[in-house]
Design a protein around this motif. Structure first.
Motif, PDB file in Angstrom:
ATOM      1  N   GLY A 181       0.762  -1.243   0.000  1.00 37.17           N
ATOM      2  CA  GLY A 181       0.000   0.000   0.000  1.00 37.17           C
ATOM      3  C   GLY A 181       0.787   1.284   0.000  1.00 37.17           C
ATOM      4  O   GLY A 181       0.250   2.333  -0.368  1.00 37.17           O
ATOM      5  N   ALA A 182       2.067   1.238   0.382  1.00 37.23           N
ATOM      6  CA  ALA A 182       2.804   2.484   0.599  1.00 37.23           C
ATOM      7  C   ALA A 182       3.035   3.287  -0.674  1.00 37.23           C
ATOM      8  O   ALA A 182       3.251   4.499  -0.612  1.00 37.23           O
ATOM      9  N   HIS A 183       3.002   2.626  -1.832  1.00 37.24           N
ATOM     10  CA  HIS A 183       3.271   3.334  -3.093  1.00 37.24           C
ATOM     11  C   HIS A 183       2.022   3.990  -3.675  1.00 37.24           C
ATOM     12  O   HIS A 183       2.106   4.744  -4.650  1.00 37.24           O
ATOM     13  N   LEU A 184       0.863   3.724  -3.090  1.00 37.15           N
ATOM     14  CA  LEU A 184      -0.387   4.248  -3.649  1.00 37.15           C
ATOM     15  C   LEU A 184      -0.509   5.748  -3.395  1.00 37.15           C
ATOM     16  O   LEU A 184      -0.080   6.252  -2.354  1.00 37.15           O
ATOM     17  N   PRO A 185      -1.098   6.483  -4.325  1.00 36.52           N
ATOM     18  CA  PRO A 185      -1.216   7.938  -4.150  1.00 36.52           C
ATOM     19  C   PRO A 185      -2.131   8.290  -2.989  1.00 36.52           C
ATOM     20  O   PRO A 185      -3.159   7.649  -2.764  1.00 36.52           O
ATOM     21  N   GLY A 186      -1.737   9.303  -2.247  1.00 36.69           N
ATOM     22  CA  GLY A 186      -2.568   9.819  -1.166  1.00 36.69           C
ATOM     23  C   GLY A 186      -2.559   9.012   0.111  1.00 36.69           C
ATOM     24  O   GLY A 186      -3.251   9.361   1.077  1.00 36.69           O
ATOM     25  N   VAL A 187      -1.788   7.946   0.160  1.00 33.96           N
ATOM     26  CA  VAL A 187      -1.784   7.101   1.356  1.00 33.96           C
ATOM     27  C   VAL A 187      -1.059   7.829   2.490  1.00 33.96           C
ATOM     28  O   VAL A 187      -0.117   8.596   2.267  1.00 33.96           O
ATOM     29  N   GLY A 188      -1.522   7.595   3.723  1.00 35.73           N
ATOM     30  CA  GLY A 188      -0.936   8.291   4.864  1.00 35.73           C
ATOM     31  C   GLY A 188      -0.753   7.390   6.064  1.00 35.73           C
ATOM     32  O   GLY A 188      -0.634   6.160   5.940  1.00 35.73           O
ATOM     33  N   TRP A 189      -0.746   7.994   7.255  1.00 30.65           N
ATOM     34  CA  TRP A 189      -0.491   7.266   8.490  1.00 30.65           C
ATOM     35  C   TRP A 189      -1.446   6.095   8.682  1.00 30.65           C
ATOM     36  O   TRP A 189      -1.082   5.078   9.274  1.00 30.65           O
ATOM     37  N   ASN A 190      -2.658   6.224   8.147  1.00 27.99           N
ATOM     38  CA  ASN A 190      -3.651   5.163   8.349  1.00 27.99           C
ATOM     39  C   ASN A 190      -3.159   3.817   7.828  1.00 27.99           C
ATOM     40  O   ASN A 190      -3.552   2.771   8.340  1.00 27.99           O
ATOM     41  N   LEU A 191      -2.297   3.815   6.821  1.00 24.97           N
ATOM     42  CA  LEU A 191      -1.765   2.547   6.315  1.00 24.97           C
ATOM     43  C   LEU A 191      -0.934   1.846   7.389  1.00 24.97           C
ATOM     44  O   LEU A 191      -1.015   0.618   7.534  1.00 24.97           O
TER      45      LEU A 191
END
Length: 332
Positions: free
Chosen positions: A310-320
């Motif tokens: 998931g870390a490479h997905l756009p807009g991802v943040g602390w929730n990951l």
């Protein structure tokens, strides 16, 4: 905040435990994370070439946070004047130590006439060290191998050390393997040449005033304690990166530091992660260093997988990272 997390101003004079400079790994995000795990360990940057700083003007490479101290800048180069200028830039940026790379065997580094090939030119290394020491007031140290190619006797290392001492070196970090400059990749050079810890022990016995730090193949608390019985310090490399909890265990074993929980360490990364996201840093650049946090624990694979996917997905943040923590708990 627990004492293990809040104590981020360690004594800067000790080389008892350190984390090696590792290209593509020990960037400022990695160092911040490692500091949460180890209040005392000396942290090192990735190698930065003197040319990049002096001729390339890449001062962004010196960026670091106050929480990282004690932190050392490792330089690569072989021009005394240029290294002196680069050392000045590093000292002005606030680094606690300037370290010269005389151990990397990669072809790219050799082509620039620095790294392990300089073991063949100890007089030049001495000139580089003198120039840097004259330019800065912080310690100038050297990281080397026990030898290169057919330099496979103690006399070569002894001669190199004598020249370093004449140049004013007070701390020598020794990777206890020789390097093959041709025929082996950097990865193979970390695994194939045999370790010779006794040669490093002998060096300390014969040069007792020199602070000698050993590096290479050290992966456990017990091994660190064994080396510290004979030497001044231990530098961990990939073991600390792949299993960063080793740093917390060492703080406990060496200093009686209370062990925080892994969940607690992750929570204390949140302000840093959110600040980096706010300044435009992609989550993947920080989160990749956290993959080993639960190494050896039930659910560790789920933690790594959630972040990696998931870390490479756009807009991802602390929730990951919160999702990864929950995945770890559910899989345990």
């Amino acid at each position: 905040m627990t004492p293990a997390i809040s104590r981020i101003q360690p004594v800067a004079s000790s080389w008892q435990l350190s984390v090696a400079p590792m290209m593509d790994w020990t960037d400022r995000h990695c160092r911040y994370f490692h500091r949460l795990l180890s209040p005392r360990a000396r942290l090192y940057t990735e190698m930065v070439t003197s040319a990049a700083l002096v001729r390339g003007g890449q001062l962004r490479l010196l960026e670091h946070s106050q929480q990282e101290h004690p932190v050392a800048l490792q330089l690569g180069g072989s021009d005394p004047g240029e290294l002196a200028q680069a050392a000045c830039l590093g000292a002005a940026a606030g680094y606690d130590e300037i370290n010269l790379n005389v151990g990397c065997p990669s072809d790219r580094v050799q082509s620039g006439r620095f790294g392990a090939c300089l073991m063949y030119e100890p007089a030049l290394v001495g000139d580089c060290v003198k120039a840097m020491r004259d330019a800065v007031s912080v310690p100038v140290t050297v990281k080397c191998r026990i030898g290169v190619d057919d330099q496979d006797d103690y006399a070569g290392l002894q001669h190199f050390t004598e020249i370093m001492l004449d140049a004013g070196v007070e701390v020598l970090v020794v990777h206890a393997r020789k390097a093959w400059l041709k025929g082996l990749s950097p990865k193979e050079n970390r695994e194939i040449p045999p370790l010779d810890y006794e040669r490093v022990y002998r060096l300390k016995r014969e040069f007792p005033a020199l602070v000698v730090v050993i590096n290479g193949g050290i992966t456990s608390v017990a091994e660190v304690q064994t080396h510290l019985a004979q030497l001044d310090g231990v530098m961990l490399g990939r073991a600390a990166y792949h299993d960063p909890w080793l740093l917390a265990r060492l703080e406990h074993a060496l200093h009686g530091e209370a062990l925080p929980s892994r969940d607690e360490v992750l929570r204390h990364m949140r302000p840093y992660v959110e600040a980096e996201l706010a300044r435009g840093t992609a989550l993947k650049h920080v989160s990749r260093h956290l993959l080993g946090l639960y190494q050896g624990e039930p659910g560790a694979r789920a933690f790594r997988r959630t972040i990696s996917e998931g870390a490479h997905l756009p807009g991802v943040g602390w929730n990951l990272l919160e999702q990864a923590q929950k995945s770890c708990l559910l899989a345990a």
